[in-house]
Write a protein that holds these residues in place. Structure first.
Motif, PDB file in Angstrom:
ATOM      1  N   THR A  64     -13.287   3.119  -5.096  1.00 21.62           N
ATOM      2  CA  THR A  64     -12.169   2.174  -5.808  1.00 21.62           C
ATOM      3  C   THR A  64     -12.145   2.812  -7.322  1.00 21.62           C
ATOM      4  O   THR A  64     -13.201   3.056  -7.853  1.00 21.62           O
ATOM      5  CB  THR A  64     -12.449   0.796  -5.881  1.00 21.62           C
ATOM      6  OG1 THR A  64     -13.722   0.508  -6.399  1.00 21.62           O
ATOM      7  CG2 THR A  64     -12.469   0.166  -4.272  1.00 21.62           C
ATOM      8  N   THR A  70      -6.134   5.667 -10.543  1.00 21.04           N
ATOM      9  CA  THR A  70      -6.012   5.642  -8.969  1.00 21.04           C
ATOM     10  C   THR A  70      -6.665   6.880  -8.334  1.00 21.04           C
ATOM     11  O   THR A  70      -6.776   7.886  -9.074  1.00 21.04           O
ATOM     12  CB  THR A  70      -4.412   5.624  -8.593  1.00 21.04           C
ATOM     13  OG1 THR A  70      -4.413   5.563  -7.068  1.00 21.04           O
ATOM     14  CG2 THR A  70      -3.564   6.941  -9.158  1.00 21.04           C
ATOM     15  N   GLU A  72      -5.498   8.051  -5.537  1.00 23.28           N
ATOM     16  CA  GLU A  72      -4.430   8.555  -4.577  1.00 23.28           C
ATOM     17  C   GLU A  72      -3.792   9.730  -5.257  1.00 23.28           C
ATOM     18  O   GLU A  72      -3.705   9.836  -6.730  1.00 23.28           O
ATOM     19  CB  GLU A  72      -3.413   7.549  -3.959  1.00 23.28           C
ATOM     20  CG  GLU A  72      -3.737   6.417  -3.365  1.00 23.28           C
ATOM     21  CD  GLU A  72      -2.612   5.426  -2.919  1.00 23.28           C
ATOM     22  OE1 GLU A  72      -1.924   5.730  -2.029  1.00 23.28           O
ATOM     23  OE2 GLU A  72      -2.468   4.451  -3.676  1.00 23.28           O
ATOM     24  N   SER A 133      -5.811  12.753  -9.736  1.00 18.13           N
ATOM     25  CA  SER A 133      -4.854  11.655  -9.743  1.00 18.13           C
ATOM     26  C   SER A 133      -4.904  11.116 -11.112  1.00 18.13           C
ATOM     27  O   SER A 133      -5.343  11.374 -12.085  1.00 18.13           O
ATOM     28  CB  SER A 133      -5.782  10.559  -8.692  1.00 18.13           C
ATOM     29  OG  SER A 133      -6.884  10.148  -9.236  1.00 18.13           O
TER      30      SER A 133
END
Length: 188
Positions: A64, A70, A72, A133
């Motif tokens: 996380t 992020t 992603e 990211s």
């Protein structure tokens, strides 16, 4: 006489096509050729595989992100490092040439970048992080992997192999001033 020729073992990196042909030899020095599609040659499909990369935070070792960052959207390029050119999605890629890019997306709460198990032909490849990211620094992560079996997926998910990035950090600086003097030192 009449004979049957059967493929029993394909070339390295190829699947057995279970090719078999019956043929006859009717004259001295006659040679039966299976050397074209019209003559029912033996066609083998190359073994193909894919790759997966799991993304994590280098400091927390968690899957996380920290703060508003992020995991992603990390972008990776895949480069052909095989001995020969490879054929992917209808195009030929030379040795050293970038084949494609993939990005991390959230899958079951994990940031994973993946290329399906039917894309990369039997061969050797580099996967290289090219864009981190939001909120993370580029780790200059690079791994070499090989596809050596059909439907093989090389997974970079162990703590030793996965891609871990360092979160961006900043600070704050405040200058205190005297309201009357508009200077940063005290009166008296």
């Amino acid at each position: 006489g009449t004979y049957r020729i059967t493929e029993v073992k394909p070339s390295e990196g190829y699947l057995n096509a279970n090719w078999s042909q019956t043929f006859s030899i009717r004259s001295d020095k006659e040679v039966k050729k299976f050397d074209s599609e019209a003559n029912k040659w033996n066609e083998n499909k190359v073994m193909r595989g894919g790759v997966e990369v799991l993304k994590a935070d280098v400091e927390t070792k968690l899957l996380t992100p920290q703060g508003n960052a992020t995991l992603e959207g990390v972008e990776y390029k895949i480069v052909n490092k095989s001995k020969h050119d490879v054929f992917v999605n209808g195009k030929t890629y030379k040795v050293g040439e970038e084949i494609t890019t993939i990005k991390t997306v959230l899958t079951d709460g994990k940031a994973i970048a993946k290329l399906d198990n039917n894309v990369l032909p039997y061969g050797t490849y580099d996967i290289i992080e090219v864009k981190p990211s939001v909120g993370y620094l580029n780790a200059n992560w690079k791994k070499t992997f090989s596809i050596r079996a059909d439907k093989q997926v090389k997974k970079f998910e162990s703590k030793e192999e996965r891609n871990e990035n360092k979160v961006m950090r900043g600070g704050v600086s405040v200058v205190k001033s005297d309201k009357d003097l508009r200077e940063s030192y005290a009166q008296g």
